[in-house]
Design a protein around this motif. Structure first.
Motif, PDB file in Angstrom:
ATOM      1  N   ILE A 184       0.915  -1.203  -0.072  1.00 55.03           N
ATOM      2  CA  ILE A 184      -0.365  -0.596   0.119  1.00 55.03           C
ATOM      3  C   ILE A 184       1.112   1.029  -0.495  1.00 55.03           C
ATOM      4  CG2 ILE A 184      -1.995  -1.072   0.945  1.00 55.03           C
ATOM      5  CD1 ILE A 184      -0.549   0.539   3.959  1.00 55.03           C
ATOM      6  N   ARG A 185       0.422   2.499  -0.124  1.00 55.75           N
ATOM      7  CA  ARG A 185       0.983   3.517  -0.541  1.00 55.75           C
ATOM      8  C   ARG A 185       1.410   3.908   1.012  1.00 55.75           C
ATOM      9  NH1 ARG A 185      -1.097   8.815  -0.725  1.00 55.75           N
ATOM     10  NH2 ARG A 185      -3.232   8.250  -0.414  1.00 55.75           N
ATOM     11  N   GLU A 186       3.102   4.329   1.240  1.00 57.76           N
ATOM     12  CA  GLU A 186       3.167   4.192   2.514  1.00 57.76           C
ATOM     13  C   GLU A 186       2.210   6.235   2.773  1.00 57.76           C
ATOM     14  OE1 GLU A 186       5.854   3.828   4.599  1.00 57.76           O
ATOM     15  OE2 GLU A 186       5.880   2.527   4.510  1.00 57.76           O
ATOM     16  N   SER A 187       1.855   5.850   3.741  1.00 57.07           N
ATOM     17  CA  SER A 187       0.840   7.478   4.840  1.00 57.07           C
ATOM     18  C   SER A 187       1.084   7.981   5.377  1.00 57.07           C
ATOM     19  CB  SER A 187      -0.619   6.930   4.874  1.00 57.07           C
ATOM     20  OG  SER A 187      -0.944   7.307   5.682  1.00 57.07           O
ATOM     21  N   GLU A 188       1.711   9.167   5.557  1.00 59.12           N
ATOM     22  CA  GLU A 188       2.402  10.477   7.085  1.00 59.12           C
ATOM     23  C   GLU A 188       1.681   9.733   7.348  1.00 59.12           C
ATOM     24  OE1 GLU A 188       5.801  11.433   6.838  1.00 59.12           O
ATOM     25  OE2 GLU A 188       5.788  10.712   4.868  1.00 59.12           O
ATOM     26  N   SER A 189       0.486   9.880   7.774  1.00 63.27           N
ATOM     27  CA  SER A 189      -0.508   9.708   9.086  1.00 63.27           C
ATOM     28  C   SER A 189       0.016   8.960   9.927  1.00 63.27           C
ATOM     29  CB  SER A 189      -1.594  10.184   8.589  1.00 63.27           C
ATOM     30  OG  SER A 189      -1.968   9.260   7.590  1.00 63.27           O
ATOM     31  N   ASP A 190      -0.354   7.506   9.390  1.00 58.53           N
ATOM     32  CA  ASP A 190       0.267   6.790  10.454  1.00 58.53           C
ATOM     33  C   ASP A 190       0.901   6.364  11.121  1.00 58.53           C
ATOM     34  OD1 ASP A 190      -2.780   6.470   9.580  1.00 58.53           O
ATOM     35  OD2 ASP A 190      -1.751   4.677   7.923  1.00 58.53           O
ATOM     36  N   ARG A 191       2.202   7.648  10.918  1.00 58.90           N
ATOM     37  CA  ARG A 191       3.124   6.895  11.320  1.00 58.90           C
ATOM     38  C   ARG A 191       3.223   7.500  12.593  1.00 58.90           C
ATOM     39  NH1 ARG A 191       7.990   9.687   8.908  1.00 58.90           N
ATOM     40  NH2 ARG A 191       7.516   7.912   7.478  1.00 58.90           N
ATOM     41  N   ILE A 192       3.302   5.774  13.374  1.00 56.45           N
ATOM     42  CA  ILE A 192       3.505   6.211  15.312  1.00 56.45           C
ATOM     43  C   ILE A 192       5.001   6.951  15.770  1.00 56.45           C
ATOM     44  CG2 ILE A 192       2.708   4.516  17.082  1.00 56.45           C
ATOM     45  CD1 ILE A 192       1.945   2.375  15.448  1.00 56.45           C
ATOM     46  N   THR A 193       3.716   8.195  16.840  1.00 58.98           N
ATOM     47  CA  THR A 193       5.116   9.207  17.463  1.00 58.98           C
ATOM     48  C   THR A 193       5.053   8.842  19.522  1.00 58.98           C
ATOM     49  OG1 THR A 193       3.656  10.497  17.158  1.00 58.98           O
ATOM     50  CG2 THR A 193       5.988   9.542  15.664  1.00 58.98           C
ATOM     51  N   PHE A 194       6.068   8.334  19.432  1.00 60.13           N
ATOM     52  CA  PHE A 194       5.558   9.179  21.237  1.00 60.13           C
ATOM     53  C   PHE A 194       6.018  10.118  21.505  1.00 60.13           C
ATOM     54  CE2 PHE A 194       8.266   7.732  25.303  1.00 60.13           C
ATOM     55  CZ  PHE A 194       7.153   7.319  26.142  1.00 60.13           C
ATOM     56  N   LEU A 195       5.197  10.884  21.957  1.00 58.36           N
ATOM     57  CA  LEU A 195       5.245  11.785  23.214  1.00 58.36           C
ATOM     58  C   LEU A 195       5.137  11.905  24.386  1.00 58.36           C
ATOM     59  CD1 LEU A 195       3.069  14.006  20.480  1.00 58.36           C
ATOM     60  CD2 LEU A 195       5.675  14.583  20.498  1.00 58.36           C
ATOM     61  N   PRO A 196       6.555  11.893  25.143  1.00 55.43           N
ATOM     62  CA  PRO A 196       6.100  11.685  26.266  1.00 55.43           C
ATOM     63  C   PRO A 196       5.446  12.465  27.574  1.00 55.43           C
ATOM     64  CG  PRO A 196       8.165  11.387  26.362  1.00 55.43           C
ATOM     65  CD  PRO A 196       7.430  11.335  25.416  1.00 55.43           C
ATOM     66  N   ASP A 197       5.015  12.758  28.577  1.00 55.65           N
ATOM     67  CA  ASP A 197       4.762  14.077  29.089  1.00 55.65           C
ATOM     68  C   ASP A 197       6.374  14.846  29.667  1.00 55.65           C
ATOM     69  OD1 ASP A 197       1.936  15.076  31.475  1.00 55.65           O
ATOM     70  OD2 ASP A 197       4.277  15.152  31.678  1.00 55.65           O
ATOM     71  N   PRO A 198       6.353  15.961  29.531  1.00 55.18           N
ATOM     72  CA  PRO A 198       7.590  16.440  29.730  1.00 55.18           C
ATOM     73  C   PRO A 198       8.262  16.267  31.448  1.00 55.18           C
ATOM     74  CG  PRO A 198       5.992  18.442  29.027  1.00 55.18           C
ATOM     75  CD  PRO A 198       4.924  17.036  29.136  1.00 55.18           C
ATOM     76  N   THR A 201      10.312  11.785  34.423  1.00 52.52           N
ATOM     77  CA  THR A 201      12.352  11.344  34.381  1.00 52.52           C
ATOM     78  C   THR A 201      12.355   9.673  33.791  1.00 52.52           C
ATOM     79  OG1 THR A 201      12.320  10.640  36.693  1.00 52.52           O
ATOM     80  CG2 THR A 201      12.649  13.384  35.835  1.00 52.52           C
ATOM     81  N   PRO A 202      14.080   9.686  33.507  1.00 48.29           N
ATOM     82  CA  PRO A 202      13.768   7.323  32.790  1.00 48.29           C
ATOM     83  C   PRO A 202      13.258   7.275  34.626  1.00 48.29           C
ATOM     84  CG  PRO A 202      15.291   9.280  31.931  1.00 48.29           C
ATOM     85  CD  PRO A 202      14.832  10.372  32.841  1.00 48.29           C
ATOM     86  N   GLN A 203      13.539   7.539  35.742  1.00 48.49           N
ATOM     87  CA  GLN A 203      13.670   7.429  37.551  1.00 48.49           C
ATOM     88  C   GLN A 203      12.430   7.024  37.703  1.00 48.49           C
ATOM     89  OE1 GLN A 203      15.463   9.702  36.364  1.00 48.49           O
ATOM     90  NE2 GLN A 203      17.390   8.906  37.363  1.00 48.49           N
ATOM     91  N   LEU A 204      11.309   7.460  37.251  1.00 44.95           N
ATOM     92  CA  LEU A 204      10.037   7.313  37.485  1.00 44.95           C
ATOM     93  C   LEU A 204       9.421   6.920  36.724  1.00 44.95           C
ATOM     94  CD1 LEU A 204       8.564  10.027  38.894  1.00 44.95           C
ATOM     95  CD2 LEU A 204       7.401  10.581  36.283  1.00 44.95           C
ATOM     96  N   LEU A 205       9.503   6.097  35.154  1.00 42.73           N
ATOM     97  CA  LEU A 205       9.507   5.384  34.851  1.00 42.73           C
ATOM     98  C   LEU A 205      10.174   4.225  35.275  1.00 42.73           C
ATOM     99  CD1 LEU A 205       9.957   6.383  30.337  1.00 42.73           C
ATOM    100  CD2 LEU A 205       8.146   5.465  31.358  1.00 42.73           C
ATOM    101  N   ALA A 206      11.044   4.189  35.479  1.00 34.86           N
ATOM    102  CA  ALA A 206      11.512   2.612  36.344  1.00 34.86           C
ATOM    103  C   ALA A 206      11.281   2.302  37.606  1.00 34.86           C
ATOM    104  CB  ALA A 206      13.132   3.073  36.437  1.00 34.86           C
ATOM    105  N   GLN A 207      10.345   3.341  37.937  1.00 29.49           N
ATOM    106  CA  GLN A 207       9.179   3.331  38.885  1.00 29.49           C
ATOM    107  C   GLN A 207       8.269   2.318  39.022  1.00 29.49           C
ATOM    108  OE1 GLN A 207       8.983   6.538  42.074  1.00 29.49           O
ATOM    109  NE2 GLN A 207      11.008   6.909  42.340  1.00 29.49           N
ATOM    110  N   SER A 208       7.713   2.911  38.135  1.00 28.95           N
ATOM    111  CA  SER A 208       6.126   2.352  37.814  1.00 28.95           C
ATOM    112  C   SER A 208       6.299   0.872  37.041  1.00 28.95           C
ATOM    113  CB  SER A 208       5.929   3.196  36.385  1.00 28.95           C
ATOM    114  OG  SER A 208       6.010   4.369  36.614  1.00 28.95           O
TER     115      SER A 208
END
Lengths: 235, 181
Positions: free
Chosen positions: A119-133, A136-143
């Motif tokens: 199929i045609r490559e569709s830009e809008s389908d690209r999945i991006t990861f936008l974490p909350d500013p 922090t890595p520590q917070l992620l590790a804790q979770s």
């Protein structure tokens, strides 16, 4: 008897059965099925050790084969309607299976052509990861740790201790050893050491198997008297 | 509406959509009834068999894809890998789904004589099949082949696949070769 078939080579019991029949250039009939029953059972023996996951599927077909084989050996054997159906639909199932194998070959030829479309490559389908500013890595590790802790509870399954059961093959080995030490023994002697009813049954089945293999002979002088077990003279 | 105009409108819509477009969506967008839409779609499919872009139509879904004849050139341009080849177990299961669809897991396992849970899950993950609820029994899931299945095998139109009876008519209970002598 040796068997050439290799494990993992088959998609399942029907595939194996079809191969056994075709190797001997037989038609798909009840007679052919009876003829390859022995080989099928030998294959299952190997499977028991190598891939017990598949055993159930193979045993189901083996049971049907044994009904067909019994019927071939004992034509006067009367089966009830359900047994009859269960056993004799096997030829029909094999035929259907063979047809789908043919269809699978067609798909394989298409697959091997390696002609694919995209199929045609569709830009809008690209999945991006936008974490909350604020993350922090520590917070992620804790979770992550917290999730792991919670999972621990979920995977803690109740444990059950399995009762030890003696298999027929273990019993056979045991009797063989006994009889090579003692030359002669009796059924009451063998049963004396049994811990429960199941073991008595297993002992008896093991005995029957050894008689069939002509390793042992048995004698009984009168009805209900003790059965004397001896090694076969030749062995 | 003029069928050529309708065909042109359908083509524009499926071009701009990245995802498969359903007949229902087309019906809501275009001023056309189901029957003329279906006719236009089937003409579009056959008109474009030799074009660089072909239209895949499966059940009520439409999608534009590159022509499988140009597989190796497209692969080179996008510098991508072809999809992985299918295993024999996958092919066997797909064959049952292809010719029996919509088909339940129980029916697949009855034909194959072997538990097919694992292989079905793999095919679902690869998008080659999809499952839907059975209309007669909501507890039963039915499996069908997908647009991705067509893309993988380079099938431009499901009617390219031979009829099952025709394909397997030489397979009988007795083997004709051994019966000759």
């Amino acid at each position: 008897m040796s068997i050439k078939v290799k494990l993992d080579q088959f998609e399942g019991p029907l595939d194996l059965l079809l191969q056994l029949i075709e190797d001997q250039q037989l038609d798909i009939t009840a007679v052919s099925l009876a003829a390859v029953t022995e080989q099928f059972l030998i294959y299952i023996k190997g499977l028991e050790q190598k891939n017990p996951m598949l055993l159930g599927d193979f045993l189901l077909i083996a049971a049907k084969l044994l009904v067909i084989k019994s019927k071939a050996l004992l034509p006067q054997l009367v089966l009830d309607a359900e047994e009859e159906d269960a056993a004799f639909d096997l030829t029909q199932r094999l035929l259907t299976y063979k047809k789908f194998k043919e269809a699978a070959k067609l798909l394989k030829r298409l697959d091997l052509k390696r002609r694919q479309s995209w199929i045609r490559e569709s830009e809008s389908d690209r999945i991006t990861f936008l974490p909350d500013p604020s993350i922090t890595p520590q917070l992620l590790a804790q979770s992550l740790k917290k999730v792991a802790e919670e999972l621990k509870e979920i995977i803690k399954l109740p444990k059950q201790i399995m009762a030890e059961v003696m298999s027929i093959s273990e019993k056979i080995a045991h009797i063989q050893k006994l009889i090579s030490d003692k030359i002669q023994t009796s059924l009451s002697e063998l049963i004396k050491e049994s811990k429960n009813k199941t073991e008595v049954i297993v002992t008896f089945l093991a005995l029957l198997e050894l008689i069939k293999q002509r390793t042992l002979t048995v004698e009984q002088n009168e009805m209900f008297s003790d059965i004397i077990i001896k090694r076969t003279a030749a062995s | 509406m003029d069928i050529n105009k309708l065909k042109s409108q359908i083509l524009s819509i499926i071009f701009v959509s990245g995802k498969p477009v359903s007949l229902k969506e087309l019906m809501e967008t275009l001023d056309a009834d189901e029957e003329s839409l279906k006719k236009a779609v089937s003409e579009l499919v056959s008109d474009n068999q030799h074009s660089g872009i072909v239209i895949l139509a499966l059940r009520d879904k439409l999608q534009l894809v590159s022509n499988p004849e140009n597989s190796s050139q497209v692969k080179k341009f996008l510098s991508l890998e072809l999809r992985e080849k299918l295993t024999d177990a996958a092919l066997e299961t797909l064959a049952v789904v292809t010719y029996k669809q919509p088909v339940s897991k129980a029916e697949i396992e009855n034909i194959r004589g072997v538990n097919s849970q694992y292989i079905l899950r793999q095919l679902l993950i690869r998008g080659l099949i999809e499952k839907t609820e059975s209309p007669s029994d909501r507890r039963v899931q039915l499996y069908k082949t997908t647009l991705e299945f067509m893309q993988h095998l380079g099938i431009k139109d499901m009617s390219e696949l031979p009829d099952f009876e025709e394909l397997t008519k030489h397979i009988q209970l007795s083997n004709p070769e051994t019966n000759e002598n």
